[in-house]
Write a protein that holds these residues in place. Structure first.
Motif, mmCIF file in Angstrom:
data_model
loop_
_atom_site.group_PDB
_atom_site.id
_atom_site.type_symbol
_atom_site.label_atom_id
_atom_site.label_comp_id
_atom_site.label_asym_id
_atom_site.label_seq_id
_atom_site.Cartn_x
_atom_site.Cartn_y
_atom_site.Cartn_z
ATOM 1 N N VAL A 23 24.647 51.527 46.760
ATOM 2 C CA VAL A 23 23.657 50.527 47.183
ATOM 3 C C VAL A 23 22.868 51.011 48.400
ATOM 4 O O VAL A 23 23.465 51.401 49.413
ATOM 5 C CB VAL A 23 24.358 49.194 47.534
ATOM 6 N N PRO A 24 21.535 51.014 48.334
ATOM 7 C CA PRO A 24 20.745 51.373 49.512
ATOM 8 C C PRO A 24 20.809 50.265 50.569
ATOM 9 O O PRO A 24 20.481 49.108 50.280
ATOM 10 C CB PRO A 24 19.325 51.542 48.949
ATOM 11 N N TYR A 30 19.548 53.745 53.678
ATOM 12 C CA TYR A 30 18.872 53.446 52.416
ATOM 13 C C TYR A 30 18.829 54.655 51.476
ATOM 14 O O TYR A 30 17.949 54.764 50.626
ATOM 15 C CB TYR A 30 17.453 52.907 52.680
ATOM 16 N N ARG A 31 19.790 55.550 51.653
ATOM 17 C CA ARG A 31 19.945 56.697 50.755
ATOM 18 C C ARG A 31 21.380 56.701 50.236
ATOM 19 O O ARG A 31 22.276 57.288 50.859
ATOM 20 C CB ARG A 31 19.653 58.016 51.466
ATOM 21 N N PRO A 32 21.670 56.026 49.129
ATOM 22 C CA PRO A 32 23.033 55.982 48.586
ATOM 23 C C PRO A 32 23.587 57.395 48.410
ATOM 24 O O PRO A 32 22.865 58.326 48.024
ATOM 25 C CB PRO A 32 22.837 55.275 47.239
ATOM 26 N N HIS A 33 24.858 57.547 48.682
ATOM 27 C CA HIS A 33 25.473 58.875 48.636
ATOM 28 C C HIS A 33 25.457 59.478 47.229
ATOM 29 O O HIS A 33 25.500 60.699 47.090
ATOM 30 C CB HIS A 33 26.913 58.794 49.146
ATOM 31 N N ARG A 260 11.899 51.519 54.201
ATOM 32 C CA ARG A 260 12.870 51.225 55.251
ATOM 33 C C ARG A 260 13.620 52.479 55.709
ATOM 34 O O ARG A 260 14.522 52.385 56.541
ATOM 35 C CB ARG A 260 13.878 50.192 54.748
ATOM 36 N N LEU A 261 13.265 53.617 55.147
ATOM 37 C CA LEU A 261 13.923 54.857 55.560
ATOM 38 C C LEU A 261 13.603 55.156 57.027
ATOM 39 O O LEU A 261 12.578 54.690 57.561
ATOM 40 C CB LEU A 261 13.424 56.021 54.695
ATOM 41 N N PRO A 262 14.457 55.922 57.711
ATOM 42 C CA PRO A 262 14.140 56.344 59.090
ATOM 43 C C PRO A 262 12.774 57.031 59.133
ATOM 44 O O PRO A 262 12.379 57.713 58.170
ATOM 45 C CB PRO A 262 15.266 57.327 59.423
ATOM 46 N N LYS A 263 12.046 56.883 60.200
ATOM 47 C CA LYS A 263 10.675 57.389 60.291
ATOM 48 C C LYS A 263 10.548 58.868 59.945
ATOM 49 O O LYS A 263 9.633 59.257 59.209
ATOM 50 C CB LYS A 263 10.116 57.121 61.690
#
Length: 297
Positions: A23-24, A30-33, A260-263
């Motif tokens: 789940v992200p 927001y990067r599921p393994h 929503r990922l890190p910048k």
């Protein structure tokens, strides 16, 4: 002297790990393994083990693509008669002459490199009936190649109107099957030939009635071929496809959260890592169907 409070580390539950893997969310950026390189490498390793294990269990051979066949004439007879019984028809009896005719037909296809009811030299299926001395009033032929099991072969025949007509012809009493391995058009192939017959009554002149199933896959359109290939996937390939579908679903979910990922990630290729993974998985699934779902009518 005050007592110190000892904080025990929280035990991570299965649900906690599953959430990080599938789940992200903020906790995994927001990067599921599952769709990171380690997760994808694990998926590839599991898929490889599944295919190799299936090949070893069913044939005793290393078959990485899981496209080897595990078909016996006796099981073809059982599965055919189950379909006839389900439709209120009597069982067919395996006839040794027809089995020999089927074997000769399969050998001729390998020898002359063709996949059809009539050979390039114009030899029809009924020539092989005459070669083994089977006198008939009514006769039919079904062909199949590279299905993984007898059940998959009979299922494919039942899903094709012309092949089904032979399986369920109430006039037939005899059948012969041949399952022969060889090289056809440069590819290792398992051919299945079914010859159906209604014997002629002694002393009575009949006009023979012939019935062959539809023409070979070379004349099918791409969609028909793809559907046939998909229907012939081995259990191992079905398992791998299920795993890849899970990866595709997770990748699609991750792409939905790409803003929503890190910048630093949003400013690199990682901004659309979910989309890239999804496209890659779809391509792999299509190639898997083509490579391992080789069953054709």
């Amino acid at each position: 002297m005050s007592k110190q409070t000892v904080h025990k580390p929280k035990r991570r539950t299965l649900a906690h790990h599953a959430k990080h893997i599938l789940v992200p969310h903020k906790g995994n950026n927001y990067r599921p393994h599952l769709i990171r390189w380690r997760g994808l490498a694990l998926v590839a390793a599991v898929s490889l083990v599944m295919q190799i294990s299936y090949g070893l269990i069913t044939t005793g051979q290393l078959a990485v693509l899981g496209s080897t066949s595990n078909i016996s004439p006796s099981q073809l007879l059982v599965d055919t008669n189950q379909e006839r019984e389900a439709n209120g028809l009597g069982d067919l009896v395996q006839n040794e002459q027809l089995s020999q005719a089927a074997f000769l037909k399969a050998q001729d296809m390998f020898k002359n490199n063709y996949w059809a009811h009539t050979s390039p030299k114009g030899i029809t299926p009924w020539y092989w009936f005459a070669q083994v001395g089977y006198n008939y009033q009514r006769a039919g032929e079904n062909l199949a190649k590279n299905y993984p099991t007898a059940q998959a072969t009979v299922d494919a025949w039942m899903n094709s109107p012309t092949h089904r007509a032979n399986v369920l012809d109430d006039k037939y009493t005899d059948v012969g099957f041949a399952v022969v391995d060889g090289v056809l058009s440069g590819r290792v192939t398992t051919l299945v030939v079914a010859e159906y017959g209604q014997p002629a009554s002694p002393g009575i002149q009949f006009t023979p009635i012939f019935n062959t199933s539809s023409t070979n896959t070379d004349s099918q359109n791409p969609l028909t071929y793809f559907a046939s290939a998909a229907s012939s996937l081995s259990p191992a390939s079905v398992g791998v496809m299920s795993l890849l579908l899970l990866v595709a679903f997770v990748a699609a979910a991750a792409q939905a959260y790409h803003k929503r990922l890190p910048k630093p990630w949003r400013e690199s290729w990682k901004a659309h890592h979910g989309a890239y993974t999804l496209v890659g998985v779809i391509v792999v699934m299509l190639l898997l169907i083509i490579a391992t779902g080789a069953g054709q009518l």
